[in-house]
Scaffold this active site. Structure first.
Site, PDB file in Angstrom:
ATOM      1  NE  ARG A 128      -0.662   5.399   0.911  1.00 36.48           N
ATOM      2  CZ  ARG A 128      -0.907   5.839   3.107  1.00 36.48           C
ATOM      3  NH1 ARG A 128      -1.712   6.006   3.187  1.00 36.48           N
ATOM      4  NH2 ARG A 128       0.021   5.798   3.530  1.00 36.48           N
ATOM      5  CE1 TYR A 175      -3.615   2.667   0.468  1.00 34.04           C
ATOM      6  CE2 TYR A 175      -3.358   3.488   2.196  1.00 34.04           C
ATOM      7  CZ  TYR A 175      -4.060   2.881   0.765  1.00 34.04           C
ATOM      8  OH  TYR A 175      -4.897   3.327   1.776  1.00 34.04           O
ATOM      9  CB  CYS A 206      -7.858   7.231  -0.010  1.00 30.14           C
ATOM     10  SG  CYS A 206      -8.923   6.818   1.040  1.00 30.14           S
ATOM     11  CG  HIS A 207      -4.625   6.481  -1.521  1.00 28.10           C
ATOM     12  ND1 HIS A 207      -5.902   6.628  -2.362  1.00 28.10           N
ATOM     13  CD2 HIS A 207      -4.304   5.984  -1.542  1.00 28.10           C
ATOM     14  CE1 HIS A 207      -6.142   5.287  -1.486  1.00 28.10           C
ATOM     15  NE2 HIS A 207      -4.904   4.423  -1.227  1.00 28.10           N
ATOM     16  N   GLY A 208      -3.881  11.393  -1.075  1.00 24.95           N
ATOM     17  CA  GLY A 208      -4.134  12.417  -0.860  1.00 24.95           C
ATOM     18  C   GLY A 208      -4.174  12.898  -2.218  1.00 24.95           C
TER      19      GLY A 208
END
Lengths: 411, 215
Positions: free
Chosen positions: A299, A295, B179-181
């Site tokens: 990201r 994960y 979640c991921h910016g």
């Protein structure tokens, strides 16, 4: 398995049966008489531990299905029904829930053991690759299982992970619609995940049989990494390793039981005890701990398609490990540079897991990117170079020699 | 045509018989090849045709496809307020933007946008991502768009992120995906982070001055 079977039926019935189906001989050859290197340490017991955990998950899972309802409006309350009303339901569910985590703890130790001792090298490449496939099936199974309680993290986890496929050019949206059975994660998604979550563990059991088959062709690797040279280097699997594995299994199960009874939600996410809400994403969405390093890699890349590609590559690169490691010496024990770098790599994996658990801003993003670069560099640059440049230590002549050398040294 | 094997010179009646049988067998091998390919082709087409229903059953069913439309009363949404509604299983933002938010969105230069397309299903695919192309003319205070981050589908949080309008200690407009910016500006356009596209505007029309129908 070398040599003819040692099994001799002693009774008339046994002989009659053996001539028709030699399954007793097969079991004796592979589970009892199998010649096993005599120097295996406790890191080698995790294969047996994993087999036990698969059985635990299948048994507790079959029982849970007797009480669970795979329907979007009822799933959450049926899990609460298991926890509150069903006799010992709380225990069986906590066993299943923590069993997944302990399954992954064991598989990660098993994989890092294989990396440290070079167990993936010739002639065990296929054995290793089947192991990577097992790991992938495990990840898919655990993911779909996590969705079933239909808590809010279940829902958003399902949405984020299935949305990974929307990164595929041109047909991404069609694929996610197909996976969901609608325009968002909903009841059809829950139904199919339930079906597959029930199926995959049995597929896993089948692939595990292939894994053991591929293990029993060349036999076990061992801490020296050198091949078995004579019968003196081996002991029969039973009673030597049935006992050693058995002891390790008991110790592992004690730790597992401590979590089941005293910290059942330690590895869980409190948000998942609120029902799924399609209109509200949890503030800090994150997957179960065993996915966190991947994960973090996802990201770290500020581009959707490349982030998804990097994440899948970070797992699939393991399939190529047997050819990326150029060293002809298997065991890290005799590779001074590799040994050091192995622990750096292990620390990078743990650090990536930590980054994955943190919100995606500030220094965490930068550190995630640095660690992601190292993760890939380990496989593509560092490992091939170490194999070419490093001067390995002198290998012992045989497993027996090594064992004897150590026993005299300790006197 | 496959080559006949050389079985040596004919030397007697027995050898001749062997050769004749071999020749006959070879002639039928060609027929057998044909039959194998024909059978295989039929089986292959049959397998694909049988597989299709098993693949297609996973696509949205008739009940899901029965496209629901939804009416929204805009008069109950105050200036600076945002509501999240559920349409076809997905959340939709309806935001009553402030003057400052609209001005901020209009001031953005086109070359600063990551995604130059308006992503407005009511307009054309080729429309540029100007603020005007993301709203209905004369009703530019109401921004209607899917509340689904174009990265991995989370619901972005309103009044947050680097592209919100800052007035004192409060932020208004602008979205940040937890979640991921990913960060969206006051027109819901992607400005930073991993998301590739602007938040899409769903099909909707004004039924009256204060009422819209989505879908």
């Amino acid at each position: 398995m070398s040599g003819p079977s040692k099994y001799q039926p002693t009774t008339a019935l046994g002989k009659w049966f053996h001539e028709r189906l030699p399954i007793v001989a097969f079991a004796k050859d592979h589970a009892m008489d199998f010649p096993t290197p005599k120097n295996l340490n406790y890191w080698w017991t995790f294969g047996g531990i994993l087999a036990v955990m698969l059985v635990v998950q299948i048994i507790t899972g079959i029982v849970l299905v007797m009480h669970y309802t795979p329907e979007a409006t009822l799933a959450f309350s049926s899990v609460e029904h298991i926890m509150r009303d069903v006799n010992y339901g709380w225990m069986i569910r906590y066993m299943h829930f923590n069993g997944a985590s302990f399954f992954f703890i064991a598989v990660y130790i098993h994989m890092f053991r294989g990396m440290y001792y070079g167990s993936y090298k010739a002639p065990r490449e296929v054995l290793w690759m089947i192991g990577v496939i097992i790991y992938l099936i495990m990840m898919a199974t655990a993911f779909m299982g996590y969705v079933l309680p239909w808590g809010n993290m279940s829902f958003w986890g399902a949405k984020v992970i299935t949305n990974l496929f929307s990164a595929i050019p041109f047909v991404g949206t069609e694929i996610t619609t197909w996976l969901w059975g609608g325009y968002a994660v909903d009841n059809p998604t829950l139904n199919r995940f339930f079906s597959l979550h029930y199926l995959l563990p049995f597929v896993l059991a089948g692939v595990v049989i292939l894994h053991i088959w591929a293990l029993h062709v060349p036999g076990n690797n061992n801490p020296t990494g050198i091949e078995v040279k004579s019968e003196k280097d081996t002991v029969p699997f039973h009673p030597y390793y049935t006992m050693k594995d058995g002891f390790a299994i008991v110790v592992f199960l004690i730790v597992y039981a401590l979590f089941v009874f005293y910290g059942p939600n330690y590895m869980g996410e409190p948000v998942n005890y609120t029902p799924a809400n399609p209109l509200s994403t949890p503030a800090h969405i994150k997957p179960e701990w065993y996915y966190l390093p991947f994960y973090a890699i996802l990201r770290s890349i500020p581009n959707k398609l490349f982030g998804v590609l990097a994440m899948f590559s970070s797992i699939l690169i393991l399939l190529f490990l047997p050819w990326l490691d150029t060293s002809r010496v298997r065991s890290g024990k005799y590779r001074p540079v590799f040994k050091l770098e192995f622990w750096v790599f292990a620390a990078v994996c743990v650090a990536l897991g930590y980054i994955g658990s943190k919100p995606p801003d500030g220094a965490y993003v930068l550190w995630g990117q640095v660690l992601t670069v190292y993760y890939f560099a380990h496989f593509i640059i560092i490992l091939p170079l170490i194999g070419l440049l490093e001067q390995p230590k002198v290998l012992p002549n045989s497993i027996s020699d090594d064992v004897l050398a150590h026993s005299t040294a300790s006197k | 045509m496959s080559k006949r094997p050389d079985l040596g010179p004919k030397r007697g009646p027995i050898v001749m018989r062997v050769r004749d049988v071999a020749d006959a067998a070879h002639d039928t091998v060609n027929r057998r090849d044909f039959l194998m390919i024909a059978t295989g082709a039929v089986a292959g087409v049959g397998a694909v045709m049988t597989a299709w229903p098993f693949i297609h059953q996973m696509n949205p069913d008739a009940a899901v496809l029965a496209l629901a439309s939804m009416e929204v009363d805009l008069s109950s949404i105050a200036e600076g307020q945002e509501v999240i509604l559920k349409w076809r299983g997905n959340p939709v933002f309806v935001r009553h933007r402030t003057k400052a938010e609209i001005d901020a969105a209009k001031a953005v230069k086109m070359e600063d946008l990551k995604d130059p397309s308006a992503r407005n299903l009511n307009g054309k695919d080729s429309d540029a991502a100007t603020d005007e192309n993301r709203v209905v003319g004369g009703k530019e205070q109401f921004l209607v768009m899917m509340a689904v981050c174009t990265h991995l589908g989370c619901v972005p949080i309103g009044n947050s992120g680097e592209f919100a309008v800052v007035q004192g200690n409060t932020k208004s407009g602008g979205w940040f995906c937890p979640c991921h910016g990913s960060q969206y500006d006051t027109a819901g356009r992607i400005r930073k982070g991993p998301a590739p596209e602007n938040l899409p505007v769903p099909p909707y029309k004004y039924l009256s001055d204060t009422k819209i129908q989505i879908g």
